[in-house]
Design a protein around this motif. Structure first.
Motif, PDB file in Angstrom:
ATOM      1  N   UNK A  10     -73.615 129.593 123.956  1.00 14.37           N
ATOM      2  CA  UNK A  10     -72.334 129.994 124.534  1.00 14.37           C
ATOM      3  C   UNK A  10     -72.339 129.756 126.043  1.00 14.37           C
ATOM      4  N   UNK A  11     -73.439 130.114 126.695  1.00 13.27           N
ATOM      5  CA  UNK A  11     -73.535 129.930 128.146  1.00 13.27           C
ATOM      6  C   UNK A  11     -73.426 128.458 128.519  1.00 13.27           C
ATOM      7  N   UNK A  12     -74.046 127.590 127.702  1.00 17.17           N
ATOM      8  CA  UNK A  12     -73.983 126.157 127.984  1.00 17.17           C
ATOM      9  C   UNK A  12     -72.537 125.665 127.909  1.00 17.17           C
ATOM     10  N   UNK A  13     -71.839 126.098 126.849  1.00 15.65           N
ATOM     11  CA  UNK A  13     -70.471 125.641 126.687  1.00 15.65           C
ATOM     12  C   UNK A  13     -69.551 126.244 127.742  1.00 15.65           C
ATOM     13  N   UNK A  42     -41.337 127.431 126.664  1.00 19.65           N
ATOM     14  CA  UNK A  42     -42.290 128.533 126.683  1.00 19.65           C
ATOM     15  C   UNK A  42     -43.520 128.091 127.457  1.00 19.65           C
ATOM     16  N   UNK A  43     -44.379 129.060 127.775  1.00 20.39           N
ATOM     17  CA  UNK A  43     -45.588 128.784 128.536  1.00 20.39           C
ATOM     18  C   UNK A  43     -46.773 129.415 127.838  1.00 20.39           C
ATOM     19  N   UNK A  44     -47.866 128.666 127.743  1.00 19.42           N
ATOM     20  CA  UNK A  44     -49.140 129.169 127.232  1.00 19.42           C
ATOM     21  C   UNK A  44     -50.080 129.303 128.417  1.00 19.42           C
ATOM     22  N   UNK A  45     -50.574 130.495 128.669  1.00 12.64           N
ATOM     23  CA  UNK A  45     -51.398 130.749 129.852  1.00 12.64           C
ATOM     24  C   UNK A  45     -52.838 130.306 129.657  1.00 12.64           C
ATOM     25  N   UNK A  46     -53.557 130.172 130.760  1.00 13.76           N
ATOM     26  CA  UNK A  46     -54.979 129.824 130.721  1.00 13.76           C
ATOM     27  C   UNK A  46     -55.746 130.791 129.826  1.00 13.76           C
ATOM     28  N   UNK A  47     -56.552 130.253 128.926  1.00 15.29           N
ATOM     29  CA  UNK A  47     -57.419 131.077 128.096  1.00 15.29           C
ATOM     30  C   UNK A  47     -56.695 131.943 127.095  1.00 15.29           C
ATOM     31  N   UNK A  48     -55.465 131.607 126.777  1.00 10.82           N
ATOM     32  CA  UNK A  48     -54.653 132.430 125.881  1.00 10.82           C
ATOM     33  C   UNK A  48     -54.647 131.862 124.470  1.00 10.82           C
ATOM     34  N   UNK A  49     -54.632 132.774 123.498  1.00  9.95           N
ATOM     35  CA  UNK A  49     -54.438 132.385 122.098  1.00  9.95           C
ATOM     36  C   UNK A  49     -52.965 132.624 121.796  1.00  9.95           C
ATOM     37  N   UNK A  50     -52.196 131.534 121.806  1.00  7.04           N
ATOM     38  CA  UNK A  50     -50.741 131.598 121.673  1.00  7.04           C
ATOM     39  C   UNK A  50     -50.368 131.063 120.293  1.00  7.04           C
ATOM     40  N   UNK A 199     -64.490 133.024 118.684  1.00  6.75           N
ATOM     41  CA  UNK A 199     -64.896 131.798 119.392  1.00  6.75           C
ATOM     42  C   UNK A 199     -63.983 131.558 120.588  1.00  6.75           C
ATOM     43  N   UNK A 200     -62.676 131.730 120.375  1.00  3.85           N
ATOM     44  CA  UNK A 200     -61.734 131.496 121.459  1.00  3.85           C
ATOM     45  C   UNK A 200     -61.998 132.436 122.629  1.00  3.85           C
ATOM     46  N   UNK A 201     -62.269 133.699 122.346  1.00  3.44           N
ATOM     47  CA  UNK A 201     -62.537 134.658 123.408  1.00  3.44           C
ATOM     48  C   UNK A 201     -63.882 134.375 124.080  1.00  3.44           C
ATOM     49  N   UNK A 202     -64.868 133.953 123.283  1.00  6.39           N
ATOM     50  CA  UNK A 202     -66.189 133.649 123.843  1.00  6.39           C
ATOM     51  C   UNK A 202     -66.135 132.460 124.794  1.00  6.39           C
ATOM     52  N   UNK A 203     -65.356 131.438 124.415  1.00  4.98           N
ATOM     53  CA  UNK A 203     -65.287 130.220 125.220  1.00  4.98           C
ATOM     54  C   UNK A 203     -64.161 130.243 126.244  1.00  4.98           C
ATOM     55  N   UNK A 216     -51.704 135.922 110.062  1.00  4.05           N
ATOM     56  CA  UNK A 216     -52.467 135.142 111.034  1.00  4.05           C
ATOM     57  C   UNK A 216     -51.932 135.373 112.443  1.00  4.05           C
ATOM     58  N   UNK A 217     -50.612 135.351 112.577  1.00  3.17           N
ATOM     59  CA  UNK A 217     -50.004 135.512 113.893  1.00  3.17           C
ATOM     60  C   UNK A 217     -50.326 136.880 114.489  1.00  3.17           C
ATOM     61  N   UNK A 218     -50.140 137.931 113.715  1.00  5.17           N
ATOM     62  CA  UNK A 218     -50.323 139.287 114.235  1.00  5.17           C
ATOM     63  C   UNK A 218     -51.785 139.585 114.559  1.00  5.17           C
ATOM     64  N   UNK A 219     -52.711 139.046 113.753  1.00  2.00           N
ATOM     65  CA  UNK A 219     -54.128 139.383 113.939  1.00  2.00           C
ATOM     66  C   UNK A 219     -54.825 138.523 114.981  1.00  2.00           C
ATOM     67  N   UNK A 220     -54.316 137.322 115.245  1.00  2.00           N
ATOM     68  CA  UNK A 220     -55.017 136.400 116.124  1.00  2.00           C
ATOM     69  C   UNK A 220     -54.395 136.255 117.508  1.00  2.00           C
ATOM     70  N   UNK A 221     -53.096 136.428 117.622  1.00  2.00           N
ATOM     71  CA  UNK A 221     -52.391 136.032 118.847  1.00  2.00           C
ATOM     72  C   UNK A 221     -52.544 137.026 119.983  1.00  2.00           C
ATOM     73  N   UNK A 222     -52.632 136.480 121.205  1.00  2.00           N
ATOM     74  CA  UNK A 222     -52.380 137.276 122.404  1.00  2.00           C
ATOM     75  C   UNK A 222     -50.870 137.412 122.585  1.00  2.00           C
ATOM     76  N   UNK A 223     -50.160 136.303 122.358  1.00  2.00           N
ATOM     77  CA  UNK A 223     -48.697 136.320 122.361  1.00  2.00           C
ATOM     78  C   UNK A 223     -48.189 135.420 121.243  1.00  2.00           C
TER      79      UNK A 223
END
Length: 369
Positions: A10-13, A42-50, A199-203, A216-223
């Protein structure tokens, strides 16, 4: 015990991460006379799961293809980090597209499938660096034991992990995912949902994920942005979408079982269903004619409840039970915890959580009373 190899991977990636945001401004796309996208922004922010959520034919895949450069919009602009990319070819946009179908090379090993995008002349990555990247990705996706296996011998879940791994190993600016879990069975979808979010949060990667599955939408999304007939009808955090749906379409799209929705009238401070069997206290500023929405979990069996009805159907789901209650001319769904001992034909008293009601006008738009 800490998995040192996983932490190292994870650190390497993480060391190679390049954050990115995506902005769509007034995108319109037509296919002959059919408007697939109508002024979508719409806008997807840096590091966001949209998550882009909508039914089949809403324009979700077209949106991804416009961002990827696989389709050219008729109007509007796409930007990464504020820089317009409309003139760039798909190869120059530096995105990874994970499709619903796995798109792997069946005669190649898992290792060679993962290495394939890194061996192109565009990337010029050394074999030693390729090996390091693949080992890191394989650790994260738990496919290290599969690296020597031909992809034709993998299960559906394993193939989708490899497909996602092939996207991760490239270290793109953004990930575009088009219903990547829809071909998997329910248990595997649940497992991979959790892993993909982790994985998305780790990376810390930016992911735009398309699905028609509200779970899927409700459990995974930030927005979430809800798309219907080529238009964004609501955008917000999962709890905003669920608790404060902007329209009856959104209210019915999100939530299992589906929301109870009835025509009603307001008079003398009371909202009443057409047959008069259900009456609830009115809120300020409600129109005289309206639609009343009641989530099934807010219809609660209650020995002291002021409503009653007959149980027409019972659906035991293990951790909860769905009861279909006939009251007057209406049938309400009630979601109760555990395995209910209620029987079909029983008369059940129930209450309705008055603070959780949803009101919509005759144009099916939310009334913020």
């Amino acid at each position: 015990m800490v998995n040192r190899r996983l932490l190292s991977a994870i650190c390497y990636l993480l060391s190679a991460i390049r954050m990115s945001n995506i902005s769509l401004s007034n995108i319109t796309k037509k296919f002959r006379s059919v408007i697939a996208l109508a002024d979508v922004s719409f806008r997807v922010n840096d590091g966001e799961f949209f998550v882009l959520l909508g039914p089949t034919g809403a324009g979700k895949t077209t949106t991804l293809r416009v961002i990827a450069g696989l389709e050219k919009q008729d109007a509007g602009s796409v930007a990464f980090d504020g820089e317009a990319i409309d003139a760039l070819t798909p190869a120059d946009r530096d995105i990874a597209f994970v499709f619903q179908q796995y798109s792997l090379y069946p005669t190649m090993s898992v290792y060679d499938n993962l290495a394939f995008p890194l061996r192109s002349p565009v990337h010029r990555v050394s074999e030693e660096e390729i090996k390091t990247k693949i080992r890191g990705v394989a650790e994260i996706l738990r496919i290290s034991h599969l690296l020597d296996r031909k992809t034709a011998r993998l299960s559906g879940g394993e193939m989708q992990r490899v497909s996602i791994g092939r996207a991760i190993v490239r270290d793109p600016r953004v990930f575009l995912m088009d219903e990547p879990l829809s071909n998997l069975d329910a248990k595997l979808r649940e497992s991979l949902r959790v892993e993909l979010k982790h994985i998305q949060k780790s990376l810390g990667k930016t992911i735009l994920y398309v699905t028609h599955d509200q779970i899927e939408a409700l459990t995974m999304a930030d927005r979430i942005a809800v798309l219907n007939e080529g238009q964004i009808v609501q955008e917000g955090a999962p709890d905003d979408i669920y608790d404060r749906p902007a329209t009856t379409f959104v209210a019915q799209l999100v939530g299992t079982p589906r929301i109870n929705l009835f025509e009603a009238t307001r008079q003398n401070g009371v909202v009443t269903l057409k047959d008069g069997t259900v009456m609830v206290e009115s809120k300020p500023n409600l129109p005289d004619a309206l639609l009343l929405g009641i989530r099934p979990e807010d219809v609660k069996p209650d020995a002291n409840g002021k409503f009653s009805g007959q149980i027409l159907l019972k659906e035991p789901l293990g951790v909860e039970t769905v009861l279909h209650i006939k009251t007057g001319e209406q049938t309400l769904l009630s979601l109760v915890p555990g395995m209910s001992d209620a029987k079909i034909g029983d008369v059940l008293k129930f209450s309705i959580a008055s603070d959780k009601l949803h009101f919509f006008d005759t144009n099916r738009k939310r009334v913020n009373a």
